[in-house]
Enzyme design. Structure first.
Site, PDB file in Angstrom:
ATOM      1  N   TRP A 194      -9.478  28.053 -60.666  1.00 20.33           N
ATOM      2  CA  TRP A 194      -9.497  26.675 -60.167  1.00 20.33           C
ATOM      3  C   TRP A 194     -10.911  26.118 -60.164  1.00 20.33           C
ATOM      4  CZ3 TRP A 194     -11.973  23.842 -56.515  1.00 20.33           C
ATOM      5  CH2 TRP A 194     -11.495  22.545 -56.303  1.00 20.33           C
TER       6      TRP A 194
ATOM      7  N   TYR B 199     -12.105  22.952 -62.358  1.00 18.18           N
ATOM      8  CA  TYR B 199     -12.619  21.755 -61.691  1.00 18.18           C
ATOM      9  C   TYR B 199     -14.013  21.399 -62.206  1.00 18.18           C
ATOM     10  CZ  TYR B 199     -13.559  18.556 -57.781  1.00 18.18           C
ATOM     11  OH  TYR B 199     -13.856  17.454 -57.014  1.00 18.18           O
TER      12      TYR B 199
ATOM     13  N   ASP C 207      -3.267  23.963 -58.390  1.00 15.64           N
ATOM     14  CA  ASP C 207      -3.713  23.030 -57.359  1.00 15.64           C
ATOM     15  C   ASP C 207      -2.506  22.450 -56.616  1.00 15.64           C
ATOM     16  OD1 ASP C 207      -6.222  21.158 -56.592  1.00 15.64           O
ATOM     17  OD2 ASP C 207      -4.385  19.958 -56.689  1.00 15.64           O
TER      18      ASP C 207
END
Length: 534
Positions: A449, A453, A469
């Site tokens: 993640w 991101y 997410d």
């Protein structure tokens, strides 16, 4: 066939495969602003080059030559049109999504690397020799790194001449020129005017007044822009003391303000969103900058453009996502949704780790505390702005007592900051995204993640999906699709190569109340928890 010739043919085949000269001429004939910045039209009979949407009489096809960059047109002996100002168009959306050498080089040139480090420095960052770099850029763009940087300096010089009262000599060096003579020659060649003559063409009253000691400018964009989404997203994550969103000077307008850590000093930036009466396709956002050193102007503008994703092609993005029934109603209700980037990839990396497995509000609070403890104070506060976000080096040596988080995340944060400070991990605009992702994943506590991101925001990758997410999964459920991670990953394949934009549309959908009309989709982004495995 020589390597140079092979490279040239390969480059031009790639360009011609996207749009041919007849299509370009039709865009010019219809004054299609969607192509501004994508190519430039040079007119043999006038000796000038224009943006495709230039309002002048359309030239005959036989007199037109098309160039991929303003620098290429200038190198061929054409000067900029004084009517359409082709040097002030949005950048080509190619440089957002291309991950090859040319795309990486263009992002670094835009950030001012050639002005600061020369062509040798640019080549070193990219891992190529200066000769290889020159050959590749010239083959595909019609201009080498020096010519591309020179065109950028000329634009900066025009901006300073027409928006400040700085003496011409100071403008020359602030714009990045090595000498006043070089500055004078370039301005005459590009604009067919002396610097003093160019200054007399300023358009007083068209822009809001600049703050004391600063300058006012417009940040151009193409297509529609949903500035409410951008400001909602940034306001939700604004770090106290570093950034803020406040009411603007015009009714119904909000202003994003933040401090900037730049190569030569600090800065304060203000960018106004669109007002209620402004069309989403207006074409620019008003911006004001106060810089400790005007040599940082080019870099500051480039980073703000990245933050607001102003070089995107919303028609291409919305065309792809809007064709899918999942997003059709939302695209119709909110065209021009952008994927916000960031002005400092190191800052974003720190904030991404702070946001692991906590709410956005909790991460923002912790970031504010670290900024207050380790951030450098501005010489004078400006409204709610008083701090620069801490550097990676400062946080690498942070007292563990100041890090209010689990021990594993403390180690992840300090390890990441040490790697960034030492250069073991690079997140600058010219980095190879795949290499950066692999280097990040090798660090303890950095999982998929966080890497995704960072690719989406710090490295401006338009095709990142975050199936783990919670906001993405909630958004999928709101739109009638399964919300488990496996199903989310499968659904995301349909939205390539614009999955970063799909993520923002899913976050928006997750925040919306259940409803009965398209208008209800206009809501702030969700304050989600993220799923990160440390």
């Amino acid at each position: 066939m020589s390597d140079s010739r092979q490279s040239m043919l390969s480059g031009w085949r790639r360009l011609e495969g996207v749009i041919d000269d007849e299509t370009r001429y039709r865009a010019v004939d219809s004054r299609d602003a969607r192509f501004d910045g994508v190519f430039f039209t040079a007119v043999r009979t006038t000796g000038i080059y224009c943006r495709p949407s230039c309002p002048a009489v359309t030239p005959k096809r036989v007199n037109c030559t098309f160039y991929p960059t303003a620098a290429a047109a200038q190198g061929a002996g054409y000067r900029a049109c004084r009517r359409c100002r082709p040097d002030s168009v949005p950048g080509s959306p190619e440089w957002n999504h291309r991950a090859d050498l040319v795309g990486r080089a263009m992002r670094l040139i835009g950030d001012g690397v050639v002005d600061r480090e020369g062509v040798a420095g640019l080549a070193t960052r990219l891992g190529y020799s200066s000769r290889q770099l020159q050959r590749q850029l010239t083959a595909e763009l019609g201009a080498g790194p020096l010519a591309l940087a020179r065109a950028q300096r000329a634009q900066t010089a025009r901006l300073l001449l027409q928006t400040t009262e700085l003496p011409v000599t100071e403008v020359a060096f602030a714009a990045g020129f090595a000498s006043v003579r070089q500055f004078n020659d370039t301005v005459r060649e590009v604009y067919d005017r002396t610097p003093s003559g160019l200054r007399t063409e300023r358009t007083a009253g068209r822009r809001p007044a600049a703050p004391a000691g600063g300058l006012s400018l417009r940040l151009a964009y193409r297509g529609a822009l949903d500035s409410d989404h951008l400001l909602d997203f940034l306001a939700l994550r604004a770090v106290p003391g570093v950034e803020e969103v406040i009411p603007g000077t015009r009714p119904g307008v909000r202003t994003y303000r933040r401090t900037l850590a730049l190569p030569y000093g600090h800065g304060i930036a203000e960018v106004d969103g669109l007002g209620v009466a402004d069309r989403p396709t207006r074409g620019w956002l008003d911006c004001r900058l106060v810089l400790a050193d005007l040599r940082d102007l080019t870099t500051a503008v480039h980073r703000l453009r990245a933050l607001f994703d102003l070089d995107a092609d919303p028609d291409a993005v919305d065309g792809r996502l809007g064709a899918d029934p999942v997003f059709a109603a939302q695209v119709l209700a909110r065209p021009g949704l952008r994927s916000p980037g960031h002005v400092d990839p190191h800052e974003l990396a720190v904030r991404a780790v702070l946001g692991q497995q906590v709410t956005v509000a909790a991460a923002r609070t912790l970031a504010g505390r670290l900024a207050a403890t380790y951030g450098a104070a501005l010489p004078e506060p400006s409204g709610g702005l008083r701090l620069l976000f801490p550097t990676a080096a400062a946080l690498a040596g942070a007292d563990p007592a100041d890090l209010a988080m689990p021990a594993a995340r403390k180690r992840a944060l300090t390890g990441l900051c040490a790697a960034l400070a030492e250069g073991a991990v690079r997140l600058d605009p010219g980095v190879d995204r795949e290499e950066a992702a692999a280097e990040l994943l090798a660090l303890p506590g950095i999982g998929p993640w966080t890497v995704g991101y960072l690719r989406m925001r710090a490295l401006a990758d338009p095709d990142v999906f975050l199936p783990g997410d919670i906001g993405v999964r909630d958004g999928l459920r709101r739109l009638g699709l399964p919300g488990d991670a496996k199903a989310a990953a499968a659904a995301g394949t349909a939205w390539a190569p614009w999955r970063s934009y799909a993520v923002h549309r899913l976050w928006t959908a997750a925040a919306a109340t259940p409803v009965t009309s398209q208008a209800s989709l206009v809501t702030p982004p969700v304050d989600t928890r993220v799923q990160e495995t440390a």
